[in-house]
Write a protein that holds these residues in place. Structure first.
Motif, mmCIF file in Angstrom:
data_model
loop_
_atom_site.group_PDB
_atom_site.id
_atom_site.type_symbol
_atom_site.label_atom_id
_atom_site.label_comp_id
_atom_site.label_asym_id
_atom_site.label_seq_id
_atom_site.Cartn_x
_atom_site.Cartn_y
_atom_site.Cartn_z
ATOM 1 N N GLU A 149 0.845 -1.204 0.000
ATOM 2 C CA GLU A 149 0.000 0.000 0.000
ATOM 3 C C GLU A 149 0.877 1.250 0.000
ATOM 4 O O GLU A 149 1.905 1.313 0.665
ATOM 5 C CB GLU A 149 -0.930 0.011 1.207
ATOM 6 C CG GLU A 149 -0.226 0.112 2.544
ATOM 7 C CD GLU A 149 -1.188 0.266 3.705
ATOM 8 O OE1 GLU A 149 -1.811 1.338 3.815
ATOM 9 O OE2 GLU A 149 -1.305 -0.673 4.499
ATOM 10 N N LEU A 211 2.121 3.397 -11.477
ATOM 11 C CA LEU A 211 1.694 3.592 -10.092
ATOM 12 C C LEU A 211 1.296 5.040 -9.816
ATOM 13 O O LEU A 211 0.431 5.302 -8.979
ATOM 14 C CB LEU A 211 2.806 3.167 -9.134
ATOM 15 C CG LEU A 211 3.231 1.694 -9.188
ATOM 16 C CD1 LEU A 211 4.414 1.446 -8.257
ATOM 17 C CD2 LEU A 211 2.071 0.783 -8.821
ATOM 18 N N ASP A 240 6.205 -5.975 -7.909
ATOM 19 C CA ASP A 240 4.902 -6.027 -8.585
ATOM 20 C C ASP A 240 3.728 -5.839 -7.638
ATOM 21 O O ASP A 240 2.607 -5.586 -8.093
ATOM 22 C CB ASP A 240 4.741 -7.374 -9.308
ATOM 23 C CG ASP A 240 5.701 -7.513 -10.480
ATOM 24 O OD1 ASP A 240 6.197 -6.473 -10.944
ATOM 25 O OD2 ASP A 240 5.952 -8.654 -10.913
ATOM 26 N N HIS A 241 3.957 -6.011 -6.352
ATOM 27 C CA HIS A 241 2.848 -5.908 -5.408
ATOM 28 C C HIS A 241 2.546 -4.476 -4.997
ATOM 29 O O HIS A 241 1.563 -4.230 -4.295
ATOM 30 C CB HIS A 241 3.134 -6.735 -4.159
ATOM 31 C CG HIS A 241 4.246 -6.182 -3.314
ATOM 32 N ND1 HIS A 241 5.531 -6.006 -3.790
ATOM 33 C CD2 HIS A 241 4.263 -5.739 -2.032
ATOM 34 C CE1 HIS A 241 6.280 -5.503 -2.834
ATOM 35 N NE2 HIS A 241 5.533 -5.325 -1.759
ATOM 36 N N GLN A 243 0.935 -1.139 -4.920
ATOM 37 C CA GLN A 243 -0.381 -0.765 -5.423
ATOM 38 C C GLN A 243 -0.357 0.658 -5.965
ATOM 39 O O GLN A 243 0.501 1.466 -5.602
ATOM 40 C CB GLN A 243 -1.411 -0.883 -4.294
ATOM 41 C CG GLN A 243 -1.491 -2.280 -3.700
ATOM 42 C CD GLN A 243 -2.391 -2.332 -2.477
ATOM 43 O OE1 GLN A 243 -3.465 -1.768 -2.457
ATOM 44 N NE2 GLN A 243 -1.932 -3.019 -1.445
ATOM 45 N N GLU A 340 -2.138 -9.786 2.771
ATOM 46 C CA GLU A 340 -1.376 -8.628 2.288
ATOM 47 C C GLU A 340 0.117 -8.929 2.265
ATOM 48 O O GLU A 340 0.801 -8.702 1.260
ATOM 49 C CB GLU A 340 -1.647 -7.415 3.184
ATOM 50 C CG GLU A 340 -3.017 -6.811 3.016
ATOM 51 C CD GLU A 340 -3.233 -5.605 3.898
ATOM 52 O OE1 GLU A 340 -3.888 -4.660 3.432
ATOM 53 O OE2 GLU A 340 -2.764 -5.604 5.047
ATOM 54 N N SER A 343 1.147 -11.667 -0.209
ATOM 55 C CA SER A 343 1.252 -11.122 -1.570
ATOM 56 C C SER A 343 2.573 -10.394 -1.751
ATOM 57 O O SER A 343 3.226 -10.503 -2.806
ATOM 58 C CB SER A 343 0.087 -10.159 -1.851
ATOM 59 O OG SER A 343 -1.147 -10.828 -1.763
ATOM 60 N N PRO A 532 -3.166 -8.383 -7.550
ATOM 61 C CA PRO A 532 -4.188 -7.320 -7.417
ATOM 62 C C PRO A 532 -5.494 -7.839 -6.823
ATOM 63 O O PRO A 532 -6.109 -7.164 -5.982
ATOM 64 C CB PRO A 532 -4.365 -6.837 -8.860
ATOM 65 C CG PRO A 532 -3.078 -7.162 -9.540
ATOM 66 C CD PRO A 532 -2.631 -8.457 -8.920
ATOM 67 N N ARG A 533 -5.927 -9.015 -7.227
ATOM 68 C CA ARG A 533 -7.165 -9.579 -6.684
ATOM 69 C C ARG A 533 -6.992 -9.941 -5.214
ATOM 70 O O ARG A 533 -7.903 -9.733 -4.393
ATOM 71 C CB ARG A 533 -7.574 -10.815 -7.499
ATOM 72 C CG ARG A 533 -8.062 -10.471 -8.901
ATOM 73 C CD ARG A 533 -8.239 -11.710 -9.765
ATOM 74 N NE ARG A 533 -9.297 -12.593 -9.266
ATOM 75 C CZ ARG A 533 -9.621 -13.740 -9.850
ATOM 76 N NH1 ARG A 533 -8.977 -14.132 -10.956
ATOM 77 N NH2 ARG A 533 -10.587 -14.495 -9.347
ATOM 78 N N GLN A 535 -5.004 -8.502 -3.091
ATOM 79 C CA GLN A 535 -4.943 -7.272 -2.295
ATOM 80 C C GLN A 535 -6.329 -6.682 -2.077
ATOM 81 O O GLN A 535 -6.634 -6.195 -0.978
ATOM 82 C CB GLN A 535 -4.010 -6.268 -2.978
ATOM 83 C CG GLN A 535 -2.538 -6.681 -2.888
ATOM 84 C CD GLN A 535 -1.621 -5.789 -3.698
ATOM 85 O OE1 GLN A 535 -2.012 -5.227 -4.719
ATOM 86 N NE2 GLN A 535 -0.384 -5.654 -3.258
ATOM 87 N N LYS A 536 -7.178 -6.738 -3.092
ATOM 88 C CA LYS A 536 -8.567 -6.272 -2.912
ATOM 89 C C LYS A 536 -9.294 -7.153 -1.911
ATOM 90 O O LYS A 536 -10.057 -6.660 -1.066
ATOM 91 C CB LYS A 536 -9.296 -6.292 -4.262
ATOM 92 C CG LYS A 536 -8.840 -5.207 -5.225
ATOM 93 C CD LYS A 536 -9.595 -5.302 -6.541
ATOM 94 C CE LYS A 536 -9.104 -4.247 -7.537
ATOM 95 N NZ LYS A 536 -9.777 -4.375 -8.857
#
Length: 873
Positions: A149, A211, A240-241, A243, A340, A343, A532-533, A535-536
């Motif tokens: 984040e 980003l 890549d993680h 956000q 989190e 990931s 991404p999925r 993390q959501k």
């Protein structure tokens, strides 16, 4: 440089780029340090300092740690605020011509730690960047590399607001441009006690353009880019993680400066600097690490938009009303690991097999969570159901690919399930069944040729072979066998089939391990696509966890759902300080009401020390914070405005770092409130003015009250020992006197901790000193001095002095309420037990008659709750 050996020259060249870090220089099985690094590391890590010949006239200091135990030593240095540059051999020593090539592969800093004991599961590990602009505004970006984040804002209110925000996020490291002024650098360092790092570049780089792309404002882009440049430069790997940057503005949340948050003890206590005793400690009934981190973020940033608050409240209400579903939900959340940070480890490349099994087990809980929430059948929770993504494809992949209990290492095999990959299955089959296959081959060849003496053998030089005596050579099928070795009485052959199997058998274990590693890397790359999925999903699960936490606490503590008004009214009935109530117990805590409206803007609170003035003030503020994060509140009824800011000045403390006295700190905090407070704010001032002379302090206190009354209009709780100020109720229309009542019992002062209308004209400090058990001679002398001072100040008859002395102890007829209160605070606890009234005795008798164990859990709970209500009445 010319005097040193080639290897030491290489070390110094690398070290020149990492002057502010310990350089862990890989030599074989050790990480070595030289020169000043070695001297300092030997002290910090308590390891042996040696020396070696570096080619110069003198031996150079040296120390080292084994590579396999390096993480422990690195962690120790990071915990102390240092940085560590990892320099690895990037060339095979056997193929190197000269010195083996070495490069720094990662810079580990306090803000970029990805694993280890230094990470607290329930806290974010933020790294921030600060950018100064010409118009006295500042860009602030911060990221948690473990979760990906990133947030950014522009601070418009100046340097102090920037310092408050840095203190709020609790960054472990702050990245700045070298051109940032020494003054700002000094303020950041002294106020936040962080590791400072420097980065030159602040333009968007191609690695992270996507980003910052959503950011429209140049200042936001510049602030974020400075941080991203530092992260990509130092970590030297895929991130890549990370956000897409999320923007926010300080005015979107309830504002509280650092001192206000500290005084209210929202996330840590003043004395211990720990979580226990704080509001966070009270509320934390979360079941996941993600939820615990989000809870802290919500406490730090209460909302100011009523519709968003009420949206949270509605979910809390649904969960509160559905006890059994909530308990099931808590049990399922307990099985969800930290999505989190998992990931983050996947993207960072340091994830192992056990991490991916944790990911699989977490995803397996999502369909069950979805079904549970769906059963609540409420519009507020239906939205959550729609957003819960179980990622079935990923779950299926992990179930098929990985064994249930993989080893920690990903380079030693035993990770992948049988049947996942055909070639791997062949290697395993060859490794496990090689001898039986050879035996079968021997039987088949004997049957094929009719040569009963034919045998299949093995030696280290030639490998596997088929041996046939010379007398039987004519029985071999022409063209099928390839001669491999000639002996005196026999020939040795190999067939294409045996040659193929020989390679499999001899290299099965090695190839199996190598192939498993390749397959695991491939699985990891496929998991990356789901980041991404994931993390959501993590955000939604953590939000759900915090909301069930609010429901759990609200039920356990008998909290009430607050409602909000636009008329700036505060209506609190039976309000309690949430933390003090938990520590004391609900039966011991004395609740108090608070009613403020347009005609009652300022409460002037008088009463003795220790009587509960500060507690009363804090409980109003904490109730507002709880309400605005979406939780229920400790009161039987709560109707509140939405406050835009809360300011507190409670307690006395010097600021030794910047050389400011208690009184200067007090005045600076008062100034902050007076300058920034609005009509929608809440102000708590405790004993303003006591840090200077009596008349100075009294004059300042009165002037502050008048200024707030005339120019600001904020709801204000102002406690004071300056009883002369109570006349302000007659002079200022919206000032109201309230006091904490007390009674005398057996010659002792007993605090009832009950807030009542009107003023107290004495503080009874000597009585408090007596309660603290100061020597009796000292107490007697203090009373004599007090009488002397009162005579000097107000020449009057001895009867008038006596009457003035006793005016604080109310001489009216004692009410039933006072007697009930007194039962809580009598000198002897045994007296309290003996004063059970008839209703209490009746309830206890009823309790004795009940056979709770024979009831259903729900009936038992309802029965006990009914008895508890009677006891409270």
């Amino acid at each position: 440089m010319t005097q040193y050996t080639p290897m030491i020259k290489q070390y110094l060249q690398v070290k020149a780029e990492y002057q502010d870090a310990f350089l862990f220089f890989r030599l074989g099985d050790f990480y070595e340090m030289f020169f000043d690094d070695a001297v300092k590391a030997s002290q910090e890590l308590e390891i042996t300092l040696t020396s070696r010949d570096g080619g110069g006239k003198e031996r150079i200091p040296m120390c080292g740690v084994p590579y396999h135990s390096a993480p422990n030593y690195i962690e120790q240095l990071i915990d102390k605020g240092f940085k560590v540059a990892i320099c690895e051999q990037t060339e095979d020593p056997k193929q190197a011509k000269g010195v083996v090539r070495r490069e720094v592969v990662q810079l580990i800093t306090p803000g970029t730690v990805m694993d280890g004991k230094g990470l607290n599961d329930k806290e974010n590990n933020y790294i921030a960047s600060v950018t100064a602009f010409d118009d006295d505004t500042y860009g602030l970006a911060y990221s948690d590399l473990t979760t990906g984040e990133t947030k950014v804002t522009v601070v418009l209110e100046g340097l102090q607001a920037l310092m408050n925000e840095l203190a709020t996020i609790g960054a472990k490291e702050v990245v700045i441009h070298p051109d940032l002024s020494d003054e700002i650098q000094g303020r950041i360092k002294e106020r936040t006690d962080v590791t400072l790092s420097f980065e030159q570049e602040s333009n968007p780089g191609h690695a992270f353009t996507h980003l910052v792309e959503p950011l429209k404002q140049g200042k936001l882009i510049q602030a974020s880019s400075l941080l991203f440049h530092y992260l990509f430069r130092t970590q030297k790997r895929s991130l890549d993680h990370l956000q897409v940057v999320e923007t926010y503005q300080l005015h979107q949340f309830m504002k509280m400066d650092y001192y206000s948050k500290r005084n209210l003890e929202l996330t840590e206590t003043i004395r211990s600097k720990g979580k226990k005793g704080s509001l966070l400690w009270l509320l934390d009934e979360t079941m996941t690490a993600m939820g615990a981190r989000l809870l802290k973020q919500w406490i730090d940033r209460p909302l100011i938009h009523k519709h968003v608050i009420e949206k949270r409240q509605t979910v809390v209400q649904v969960l509160l009303e559905r006890f059994f579903e909530r308990q099931d939900l808590r049990e399922r959340l307990k099985e969800v690991y930290d999505l989190e940070r998992l990931s983050g480890r996947v993207a960072f490349g340091n994830v192992n097999g056990r991490d991916l099994i944790q990911l699989k087990k977490s995803l397996q809980q999502i369909p069950v969570l979805k079904q549970l929430i769906q059963s609540l059948e409420n519009d507020a929770t239906d939205e959550l159901v729609a957003r819960l993504d179980p990622c079935e494809e990923l779950t299926d992949l992990l179930e098929k690919a990985l064994i249930e209990n993989p080893p920690l290492s990903i380079k030693e095999g035993s990770l992948i399930q049988d049947g996942y990959h055909e070639e791997l299955d062949q290697y395993r089959d060859a490794s496990k069944n090689g001898k039986s296959w050879i035996a079968k081959l021997e039987r088949d060849e004997r049957e094929r040729t009719g040569i009963r003496s034919l045998k299949v053998g093995f030696n280290r030089v030639f490998g596997y072979y088929i041996e046939v005596t010379r007398a039987n050579l004519q029985h071999l099928e022409e063209g099928r066998y390839e001669r491999k070795q000639t002996l005196t009485n026999a020939e040795r052959f190999i067939t294409p089939e045996l040659k193929e199997k020989e390679s499999l058998i001899l290299q099965a274990d090695e190839k199996s391990v190598d192939l498993e590693y390749e397959l695991f890397i491939g699985i990891r790359e496929r998991v990356k696509e789901f980041i991404p999925r994931l993390q959501k999903l993590a955000k939604l699960v953590s939000e759900l966890d915090v909301l069930q936490c609010f429901a759990t606490v609200s039920e356990k503590r008998h909290y009430t759902r607050p409602v909000f008004n636009d008329e700036r009214r505060i209506v609190l009935k039976d309000g309690r300080h949430p933390v003090v109530e938990k520590v004391m117990g609900a039966q011991e805590y004395v609740p108090n009401d608070c009613y403020m409206d347009e005609e009652r803007e300022v409460f002037l609170i008088t009463g003795p020390n220790m009587s509960g003035k500060s507690t009363y003030m804090r409980q109003v503020a904490l109730t507002s914070v709880l309400a605005q994060i979406g939780c229920y509140v400790p009161a039987s009824e709560a109707n509140l405005p939405v406050f835009d800011q809360v300011f507190t000045r409670i307690g006395a403390a010097d600021d030794l770092i910047s050389g400011q006295s208690t009184f200067m700190v007090e005045m600076l905090e008062a100034k902050n409130a007076i300058i920034h407070a609005t009509q929608q704010s809440l102000i708590l001032f405790d004993e303003i003015g006591r840090g200077t002379s009596t008349y100075d302090g009294m004059a300042l206190a009165q002037a502050i009250i008048e200024y707030i009354h005339e120019h600001i209009g904020a709801k204000t709780l102002f406690s004071t020992h300056y009883h002369e100020l109570t006349v302000l109720e007659e002079e200022l229309a919206k000032v109201k006197n309230v006091h904490v009542s007390a009674m005398e019992q057996n010659g002792k002062l007993v605090f009832l901790h009950k807030i009542k209308e009107g003023a107290a004209d004495k503080s009874y400090g000597i009585h408090v000193a007596e309660l603290a058990e100061l020597p009796q001679a000292l107490i007697q002398r203090a009373n004599e001095i007090l009488l002397e001072l009162e005579r000097k100040e107000e020449p009057s008859s001895s009867n008038e002095v006596a009457a003035s002395r006793e005016s604080f102890i109310e001489k009216r007829e004692t009410s039933e309420e006072d007697l009930a209160q007194l039962s809580f605070f009598g000198a002897e606890k045994s007296e309290k037990k003996e004063k059970l009234n008839s209703k209490e005795k009746k309830c206890i008798e009823e309790l004795k008659k009940l056979d709770i164990l024979e009831m259903t859990p729900l009936d038992a709970m309802n029965t006990l709750y009914g008895i508890q209500k009677k006891l409270k009445q």
